[in-house]
Design an enzyme around this catalytic site. Structure first.
Site, PDB file in Angstrom:
ATOM      1  N   VAL A  15       0.846  -1.207   0.000  1.00 55.49           N
ATOM      2  CA  VAL A  15       0.000   0.000   0.000  1.00 55.49           C
ATOM      3  C   VAL A  15       0.881   1.257   0.000  1.00 55.49           C
ATOM      4  O   VAL A  15       0.750   2.125  -0.867  1.00 55.49           O
ATOM      5  CB  VAL A  15      -0.951   0.012   1.204  1.00 55.49           C
ATOM      6  CG1 VAL A  15      -1.740   1.323   1.229  1.00 55.49           C
ATOM      7  CG2 VAL A  15      -1.902  -1.174   1.159  1.00 55.49           C
ATOM      8  N   LEU A 156      -6.634  -1.636  -3.200  1.00 61.62           N
ATOM      9  CA  LEU A 156      -5.615  -2.187  -4.109  1.00 61.62           C
ATOM     10  C   LEU A 156      -5.562  -3.707  -3.980  1.00 61.62           C
ATOM     11  O   LEU A 156      -5.442  -4.232  -2.885  1.00 61.62           O
ATOM     12  CB  LEU A 156      -4.239  -1.608  -3.759  1.00 61.62           C
ATOM     13  CG  LEU A 156      -4.127  -0.081  -3.621  1.00 61.62           C
ATOM     14  CD1 LEU A 156      -2.700   0.307  -3.241  1.00 61.62           C
ATOM     15  CD2 LEU A 156      -4.562   0.626  -4.897  1.00 61.62           C
ATOM     16  N   LYS A 209     -14.483   1.116   3.603  1.00 61.34           N
ATOM     17  CA  LYS A 209     -13.377   0.178   3.362  1.00 61.34           C
ATOM     18  C   LYS A 209     -13.739  -1.213   3.888  1.00 61.34           C
ATOM     19  O   LYS A 209     -13.653  -2.215   3.172  1.00 61.34           O
ATOM     20  CB  LYS A 209     -12.106   0.682   4.044  1.00 61.34           C
ATOM     21  CG  LYS A 209     -10.964  -0.318   4.083  1.00 61.34           C
ATOM     22  CD  LYS A 209     -10.432  -0.659   2.711  1.00 61.34           C
ATOM     23  CE  LYS A 209      -9.333  -1.708   2.811  1.00 61.34           C
ATOM     24  NZ  LYS A 209      -8.892  -2.165   1.476  1.00 61.34           N
ATOM     25  N   LEU A 255     -16.865 -13.804  -9.158  1.00 61.96           N
ATOM     26  CA  LEU A 255     -17.772 -14.962  -9.175  1.00 61.96           C
ATOM     27  C   LEU A 255     -17.018 -16.211  -9.604  1.00 61.96           C
ATOM     28  O   LEU A 255     -17.610 -17.144 -10.138  1.00 61.96           O
ATOM     29  CB  LEU A 255     -18.943 -14.685 -10.133  1.00 61.96           C
ATOM     30  CG  LEU A 255     -20.033 -13.744  -9.635  1.00 61.96           C
ATOM     31  CD1 LEU A 255     -21.101 -13.558 -10.729  1.00 61.96           C
ATOM     32  CD2 LEU A 255     -20.695 -14.247  -8.352  1.00 61.96           C
ATOM     33  N   GLY A 258     -13.429 -21.109  -6.066  1.00 61.39           N
ATOM     34  CA  GLY A 258     -12.055 -21.541  -5.802  1.00 61.39           C
ATOM     35  C   GLY A 258     -11.977 -22.242  -4.459  1.00 61.39           C
ATOM     36  O   GLY A 258     -13.001 -22.626  -3.892  1.00 61.39           O
ATOM     37  N   CYS A 265      -5.977  -9.356   3.738  1.00 58.11           N
ATOM     38  CA  CYS A 265      -7.038  -8.375   3.980  1.00 58.11           C
ATOM     39  C   CYS A 265      -8.402  -8.983   4.309  1.00 58.11           C
ATOM     40  O   CYS A 265      -8.966  -8.713   5.374  1.00 58.11           O
ATOM     41  CB  CYS A 265      -7.163  -7.458   2.775  1.00 58.11           C
ATOM     42  SG  CYS A 265      -5.659  -6.534   2.503  1.00 58.11           S
TER      43      CYS A 265
HETATM   44  C1  UDX Z   1      -8.440  -7.539  -1.737  1.00 55.57           C
HETATM   45  C2  UDX Z   1      -9.419  -6.541  -2.341  1.00 55.57           C
HETATM   46  O1  UDX Z   1      -9.753  -6.949  -3.681  1.00 55.57           O
HETATM   47  C3  UDX Z   1      -8.776  -5.164  -2.379  1.00 55.57           C
HETATM   48  O2  UDX Z   1      -9.716  -4.227  -2.886  1.00 55.57           O
HETATM   49  C4  UDX Z   1      -8.371  -4.782  -0.959  1.00 55.57           C
HETATM   50  O3  UDX Z   1      -7.774  -3.490  -0.934  1.00 55.57           O
HETATM   51  C5  UDX Z   1      -7.399  -5.816  -0.415  1.00 55.57           C
HETATM   52  O4  UDX Z   1      -7.999  -7.109  -0.427  1.00 55.57           O
HETATM   53  P1  UDX Z   1      -6.365  -8.952  -2.530  1.00 55.57           P
HETATM   54  O5  UDX Z   1      -6.504  -9.598  -1.192  1.00 55.57           O
HETATM   55  O6  UDX Z   1      -5.034  -8.487  -2.985  1.00 55.57           O
HETATM   56  O7  UDX Z   1      -7.339  -7.632  -2.593  1.00 55.57           O
HETATM   57  O8  UDX Z   1      -6.857 -10.005  -3.597  1.00 55.57           O
HETATM   58  P2  UDX Z   1      -8.161 -10.291  -4.457  1.00 55.57           P
HETATM   59  O9  UDX Z   1      -7.744 -10.287  -5.867  1.00 55.57           O
HETATM   60  O10 UDX Z   1      -9.299  -9.453  -4.034  1.00 55.57           O
HETATM   61  O11 UDX Z   1      -8.471 -11.830  -4.021  1.00 55.57           O
HETATM   62  C6  UDX Z   1      -8.727 -12.080  -2.663  1.00 55.57           C
HETATM   63  C7  UDX Z   1      -8.992 -13.587  -2.522  1.00 55.57           C
HETATM   64  O12 UDX Z   1     -10.225 -13.932  -3.167  1.00 55.57           O
HETATM   65  C8  UDX Z   1      -7.917 -14.459  -3.179  1.00 55.57           C
HETATM   66  O13 UDX Z   1      -7.697 -15.586  -2.354  1.00 55.57           O
HETATM   67  C9  UDX Z   1      -8.557 -14.880  -4.499  1.00 55.57           C
HETATM   68  O14 UDX Z   1      -8.086 -16.123  -4.976  1.00 55.57           O
HETATM   69  C10 UDX Z   1     -10.015 -14.987  -4.095  1.00 55.57           C
HETATM   70  N1  UDX Z   1     -10.941 -14.814  -5.220  1.00 55.57           N
HETATM   71  C11 UDX Z   1     -11.022 -13.612  -5.838  1.00 55.57           C
HETATM   72  C12 UDX Z   1     -11.745 -15.886  -5.589  1.00 55.57           C
HETATM   73  O15 UDX Z   1     -11.663 -16.983  -5.028  1.00 55.57           O
HETATM   74  N2  UDX Z   1     -12.642 -15.710  -6.587  1.00 55.57           N
HETATM   75  C13 UDX Z   1     -12.763 -14.519  -7.250  1.00 55.57           C
HETATM   76  O16 UDX Z   1     -13.588 -14.431  -8.166  1.00 55.57           O
HETATM   77  C14 UDX Z   1     -11.922 -13.439  -6.866  1.00 55.57           C
END
Ligand code: UDX
Length: 437
Positions: A15, A156, A209, A255, A258, A265
């Protein structure tokens, strides 16, 4: 007067460093501070402490034009700055609440050394009400200078952080109304590109947030439960995703079923929001259920792997990070699934990840083995598990695996592999959201 400002950013994680380099790329004069000497020395030599697409180039560009520098001590810089950005970590505590020690340590150091009016921009994820508390702390500690605390949460995604900073759906700014014009200067670049800048008060910005992250995590937990139902009734998961995602009120993103959500976060922010709601005696049954659903998902997948294997089998586990394009394994479902396998007598686990091996080794040490590529990890394996959606896993060749594996089974936790080829190569296949053949 130009909108360019002098900014000190405290914290050089994904960040702080990304915010600092993007602020400098937008024309501001930025000094990034971190008390970790090794990190700062590395940054001065152009060595990045984190993996972020495009970061290295952007840092060197900003350093070369003289708008970005690094230091370990804020004291030489804050009294020349228009704003200090606080972007230090707020890890989870035992009771689920956010640990604010690092934030308060920075606040105290600013108070001890400040000798001018200043804007304090808080990007660290902190519970609603914390910014107001910090504003009060400044007002009570240094009355001779005007310090304005602003909540400016980040949205982010790791691995996409520069893109998400420079091209967000919106910027959220929680500040006193008399700070609004000043705050527009920091985001003049976004405003000039018609990117929405939402102004509100501090506590609302903080709640936005937490609500945003909790909603996104809930959406993932929801689609994972639908995938479980789809597996059992033989529905077409891609059809379900298209059918619901085409409704603009739902939207197509987030959607993808997984192994569950991970990262630094989502899990922590949900815990913090639940802890806050308990403290204020608010109802949070839906929010509380999200992490519980996620844990059930991880257990369900581990149970499936146990049912597909014997204790003597080698299991090839592809993907240790919580998602692709990062080296981060914090709260990674892969790690949690492997831990369940290990305590259930599946001790021959061969791991590969394009970037996350060293991070995984710090957690799993010698309980598993680590390999340099897909096929080394697959040798003599009875099952290949695809846990993270790395591009190189999408093109796995059944023929190559067939010659290496002891028995031919594959479990795709991300729906990224062309299963038709594997079925034609006589593999036993299992795919999230798809009924067993
Ligand atoms: C997240 C938020 O997206 C971001 O806005 C916030 O500031 C920080 O937390 P991040 O944790 O980096 O970001 O990853 P993200 O891409 O959101 O994925 C989070 C988790 O969800 C991952 O484990 C990812 O594999 C999972 N995921 C995401 C799914 O299983 N399916 C999806 O469709 C999207």
């Amino acid at each position: 007067m130009s909108s360019a400002r002098k900014v000190v950013v405290i914290g050089t994680g994904y960040v702080g460093l990304v915010s600092g380099v993007c602020f400098s790329d937008m024309g501001h004069q930025v000094t990034c501070i971190d008390t970790n000497q090794e990190k700062i020395d590395g940054l001065k030599e152009g060595k990045m402490p984190i993996f972020e697409r495009g970061l290295e180039d952007l840092v060197s560009k900003s350093v070369n034009v003289g708008r970005l520098e690094f230091d370990i001590d804020m004291r030489d810089h804050i009294n020349k700055a228009d704003a200090v950005v606080i972007a230090v970590g707020t890890p989870i505590k035992e009771d689920g609440s956010a640990n604010l020690d690092f934030v308060y340590r920075v606040v105290d150091e600013i108070i001890q050394n400040l000798s001018k009016d200043i804007t304090i921009i808080i990007k660290s994820t902190i519970p609603p009400g914390t910014c107001d508390f910090i504003q009060k702390k400044f007002d009570e500690s240094i009355s001779q200078y005007k310090s304005s605390v602003v909540s400016n949460p980040e949205f982010l995604r790791e691995g996409e952080a520069i893109e998400d900073f420079m091209n967000p759906d919106r910027v959220v700014i929680g500040c006193d109304s008399d700070k609004k014009e000043e705050m527009k200067n920091f985001y003049q670049d976004h405003i000039s590109r018609n990117i929405s800048v939402i102004f509100t008060n501090r506590i609302t910005a903080e709640l936005i947030k937490y609500s945003s992250n909790s909603f996104l995590a809930m959406k993932i937990a929801f689609i994972n439960e639908i995938a479980s139902i789809s597996e059992k009734i033989g529905a077409d998961m891609d059809g379900v995703r298209l059918g619901i995602g085409s409704d603009s009120r739902i939207g197509k993103k987030f959607l993808n079923p997984g192994p569950g959500f991970g990262g630094s976060c989502f899990p922590k922010d949900i815990e913090a929001l639940v802890e806050l709601s308990d403290k204020i005696n608010a109802d949070s049954k839906v929010i509380r259920s999200v992490n519980n659903s996620n844990k059930d998902r991880i257990q369900e997948i581990a149970n499936n792997i146990l049912a597909m294997t014997e204790p003597k089998d080698n299991i090839c586990f592809l993907g240790m990070t919580y998602k692709a394009n990062t080296d981060d394994v914090r709260t990674s479902p892969s790690i949690d699934i492997i831990r369940i396998l290990l305590v259930n007598n599946r001790t021959n686990i061969k791991c590969y990840d394009p970037m996350g091996i060293e991070s995984a080794r710090k957690i799993l040490s010698d309980k598993v083995t680590y390999h340099n590529n897909i096929y080394d990890a697959a040798e003599d394996a009875s099952l290949v598990v695809i846990a993270t959606e790395w591009d190189e896993f999408k093109d796995i060749q059944p023929e190559k695996l067939s010659n290496l594996m002891k028995s031919k089974s594959i479990y795709d936790l991300r729906r990224i592999v062309n299963m038709k080829q594997f079925i034609e190569a006589d593999f036993k296949t299992k795919v999230i959201g798809l009924q067993d053949a």
